[in-house]
Design a protein around this motif. Structure first.
Motif, short mmCIF file in Angstrom:
data_model
loop_
_atom_site.label_atom_id
_atom_site.label_comp_id
_atom_site.label_asym_id
_atom_site.label_seq_id
_atom_site.Cartn_x
_atom_site.Cartn_y
_atom_site.Cartn_z
N PRO A 107 0.59 -1.60 0.23
CA PRO A 107 0.01 -0.07 -0.01
C PRO A 107 0.60 1.43 -0.15
O PRO A 107 0.06 2.21 -0.59
CB PRO A 107 -0.70 -0.26 1.57
N LEU A 108 1.84 1.03 0.53
CA LEU A 108 2.52 2.66 1.27
C LEU A 108 3.86 3.39 -0.42
O LEU A 108 3.51 3.86 -0.35
CB LEU A 108 4.08 2.22 2.03
N ARG A 110 2.73 3.49 -3.57
CA ARG A 110 1.99 4.27 -3.68
C ARG A 110 2.81 5.99 -3.53
O ARG A 110 2.58 6.71 -4.68
CB ARG A 110 0.37 4.79 -3.63
N LEU A 111 2.81 5.88 -2.40
CA LEU A 111 3.23 7.38 -1.95
C LEU A 111 4.38 7.94 -2.14
O LEU A 111 5.17 7.40 -2.67
CB LEU A 111 3.43 7.24 -0.10
N ARG A 112 5.08 9.56 -2.44
CA ARG A 112 5.62 10.04 -2.85
C ARG A 112 6.63 10.20 -1.67
O ARG A 112 5.63 10.93 -0.66
CB ARG A 112 5.67 10.95 -3.72
N ALA A 119 4.69 7.84 5.65
CA ALA A 119 3.97 7.14 6.61
C ALA A 119 5.30 6.24 7.42
O ALA A 119 4.34 4.99 8.08
CB ALA A 119 3.21 6.39 5.18
N LEU B 275 -1.18 5.38 9.49
CA LEU B 275 -1.48 4.48 8.34
C LEU B 275 -2.60 4.26 7.31
O LEU B 275 -2.56 4.61 6.06
CB LEU B 275 -0.92 3.51 8.67
N LEU B 278 -4.01 7.52 5.19
CA LEU B 278 -2.96 7.19 3.88
C LEU B 278 -2.89 6.59 2.71
O LEU B 278 -2.73 6.96 1.67
CB LEU B 278 -1.77 7.20 4.38
N ILE B 279 -3.27 4.97 3.28
CA ILE B 279 -3.87 4.00 2.46
C ILE B 279 -5.01 4.50 1.79
O ILE B 279 -5.01 4.33 0.10
CB ILE B 279 -3.46 3.12 2.57
N PRO B 282 -3.80 8.74 -0.46
CA PRO B 282 -2.12 9.31 -0.14
C PRO B 282 -2.46 10.38 0.02
O PRO B 282 -0.80 10.87 0.73
CB PRO B 282 -1.95 8.42 -1.72
#
Lengths: 329, 294
Positions: A107-108, A110-112, A119, B275, B278-279, B282
């Motif tokens: 899942p994580l 995807r974050l930038r 996160a 968390l 954020l999932i 995002p």
């Protein structure tokens, strides 16, 4: 960039570092010095994982200390609670690290940039919170103690233990070096420099990111296992903030995205506090100033000095760039 | 029942206001410079600890102390801008590298505070009375109410500054594109300097006010920085108001988790929640603004 320097990188410096490491026990006398040497290798392993992830692939993870702690706890708990031998526990621990990394990474990733950093930091804080609070499972503040490593019925001495740690570090160093010089390393750097362009060139961005995250988590787990082996106990301080700060300092001081930065950096970061005890209360300030000076004046770390081989050229190359920029603006 | 609820609500709002103000500060700096300031919590710590120094040790009247606290925070911010941010930007450092630079600055500020105040927890004298006030079943005190009022005050002030002044327009322009803003005659370096000063002021005031309730200790900065980040990330870094709302949400969740669930796991549980958020989203709960701009 160092990666594109004309002479093809060879294995010679890797072998030189490892031979130097192997000679160390014969040069150092006191147990304290041996402990420091082991700590250098442990931090080097941890930082090499982070270097692959952030230095080469550009994915920042502030959660590395959590994997370090999971590695240490896993190794201790598999031995103490399930009664496994050291080797099965070692393998089991690495599997646990990999599985957790996949669960976190899917899942994580995807974050930038900052979102990814925060996160993963949240992940570290969760891990730390559980290690601290779930006393029945993790032993809380007092942690878990394990029996020393044995070989043929005898406890392995300090020098033997050093060679175990050195062996792990050597394996990680060779893997790190191999990856960086192979097509995987080039794919990683392409992702770091421009994800879209990398994808356009046929790099499977998501797959690579996840693989490198899992690999770096496993490497952090190896560092955790080494820590448990040398200190014979685990406690929540493994994923405290200062571990994260040390790791960031190591890669910055050594040089982000360089082949030997993590090792150079961990030598400095482990030995620096020993030197700084002379400063007494000023120690913290000097430590912070040290990071800042490196960021400002040696942004590619100590490695940039060594890999260029010639200090003067490095300074000459920087000067015109500085004056030229101001003229351009 | 109602009493517990209102008590938790007020406690959550108080802590949430502080997290929100830190989140707002972080977001303002991020908006103008694309840098996350790891030293933000240290400004709060400086606010609380200089309050100890000026109000208790030197026993100055509170308006003088208030000004001096603000001066200390702003001087620290100028040091951060000129000592860390500008030199790194001139060397074309990446935002994440500058973030590590602010972390180094946080360590330095902590080190200086260790020299000045030592590691002990100190009692921060309250400006307003801590004596309980009752409104029916509602129990509170003036300090708590003042913190919540200050939160909304700064929110309005920030909104006014950003959306109703010419200067605010140039701040927002710098946030959208610093180079183009520079071409339009906006001195973006000054905008960044102002955003550092303003956010240090906000955080310093938050420290001055929350100090009496939390207790002043030089190590308090780190956890506050982290909570402020989480607030900003939860709401969305792109907008100061989203970040402030994120702070309130975290404060309230923390209080209710501690009151109705288990106080032991309140902190990890919040990080789990963040968390999860954020999932699903995002760029934070209210973060579309940022997502559009990419």
């Amino acid at each position: 960039m160092t990666a594109n320097s004309p002479p093809r990188p060879t294995l010679a410096p890797v072998i030189f570092i490892l031979v130097l490491g192997a000679l160390l026990p014969f040069l150092l006398q006191s147990g304290f010095h041996m402990r420091l040497a082991m700590l250098i290798w442990i931090y080097a392993i941890l930082s090499m994982g982070f270097n692959l992830l952030y230095g080469y692939t550009g994915q920042i993870s502030l959660g590395q200390p959590a994997f370090y702690a999971i590695g240490a706890y896993g190794f201790a708990m598999l031995q103490v609670k399930l009664g496994w031998g050291p080797v099965p526990s070692f393998i089991g621990t690495l599997v646990v690290c990999a599985v957790v990394a996949v669960l976190i990474g899917l899942p994580l990733l995807r974050l930038r940039t900052h979102y990814l950093a925060m996160a993963t930091l949240a992940f570290m804080l969760i891990q730390h919170g559980i290690a601290n609070r779930w006393i029945g499972f993790t032993g809380g503040q007092s942690g878990i103690a394990i029996v020393p490593l044995q070989w043929g019925g005898e406890t392995i001495g300090r020098t033997g233990l050093y060679f175990v740690v050195l062996g792990m570090a050597a394996a990680v160093l060779l893997l790190h070096d191999f990856l960086v010089r192979s097509h995987v390393g080039r794919a990683m750097q392409a992702i770091r420099d421009d994800e879209t362009a990398a994808a356009a060139l046929g790099v499977h961005v998501v797959k690579y990111k996840l693989r490198i995250l899992v690999l770096s988590a496993v490497i952090a787990g190896v560092a955790g296992v080494c820590f448990t082996l040398t200190s014979l106990r685990v406690d929540p301080s493994l994923s405290e903030f200062h571990v994260l700060v040390s790791m960031l300092t190591i890669v910055v001081v050594g040089g982000l995205g360089t082949r030997f930065g993590p090792i150079l950096g961990s030598v400095v970061v482990v030995l620096l506090p020993q030197v700084l005890t002379g400063f007494g209360e000023l120690e913290t300030i000097v430590y912070g100033a040290f990071i800042l000076v490196f960021l400002l004046f040696l942004p590619h770390g100590l490695s940039s000095l060594i890999e260029r081989r010639d200090f003067l050229a490095a300074f000459k190359a920087r000067k015109p760039a500085g004056t030229g920029k101001e003229a351009a603006e | 029942m109602m009493m517990k609820l209102s008590y938790l609500l007020l406690a959550g709002l108080t802590n949430g206001s502080v997290y929100g103000l830190i989140g707002l500060s972080l977001s303002i700096i991020y908006g103008s410079s694309r840098v996350i300031n790891f030293a933000q919590g240290e400004f709060v710590m400086l606010g609380a600890m200089t309050a100890v120094m000026f109000l208790a040790t030197l026993a100055l009247p509170w308006p003088v102390a208030l000004v001096l606290v603000a001066v200390v925070a702003i001087v620290a911010a100028l040091g951060l801008d000129h000592g860390v941010y500008r030199p790194l930007v001139r060397r074309k450092a990446e935002p994440l590298t500058i973030m590590i630079g602010t972390l180094a600055a946080a360590i330095i500020i902590y080190g200086i505070a260790l020299l000045v105040w030592g590691p002990e927890q100190k009692f921060v004298p309250p400006i307003l009375s801590l004596a309980p006030i009752r409104f029916g079943f509602l129990m509170t005190n003036a300090q708590q109410l003042a913190i919540i009022a200050m939160f909304f005050g700064f929110l309005v002030a920030t909104w006014f500054l950003l959306y109703r002044t010419r200067f605010g327009l140039s701040i927002r322009a710098t946030g959208v594109n610093p180079r183009v803003a520079l071409l339009m005659g906006i001195r973006s370096e000054r905008i960044v300097q102002f955003s550092f000063m303003y956010s240090a002021f906000v955080s310093g005031m938050a420290g001055l006010m929350i100090g009496p309730l939390l207790g002043g200790q030089i190590g308090m900065g780190l956890l506050l920085t982290v909570k402020g980040f989480m607030a900003a990330i939860l709401g969305g870094l792109g907008s100061p108001f989203a970040a402030a709302a994120g702070g309130l949400a975290i404060g309230l969740m923390e209080a209710f988790m501690a009151g109705y669930g288990t106080s032991l796991y309140a902190e990890p549980a919040i990080f789990v929640l963040i968390l999860l958020v954020l999932i699903v989203r995002p760029y934070g709960l209210l973060g579309d603004y940022e997502a559009e701009r990419r």
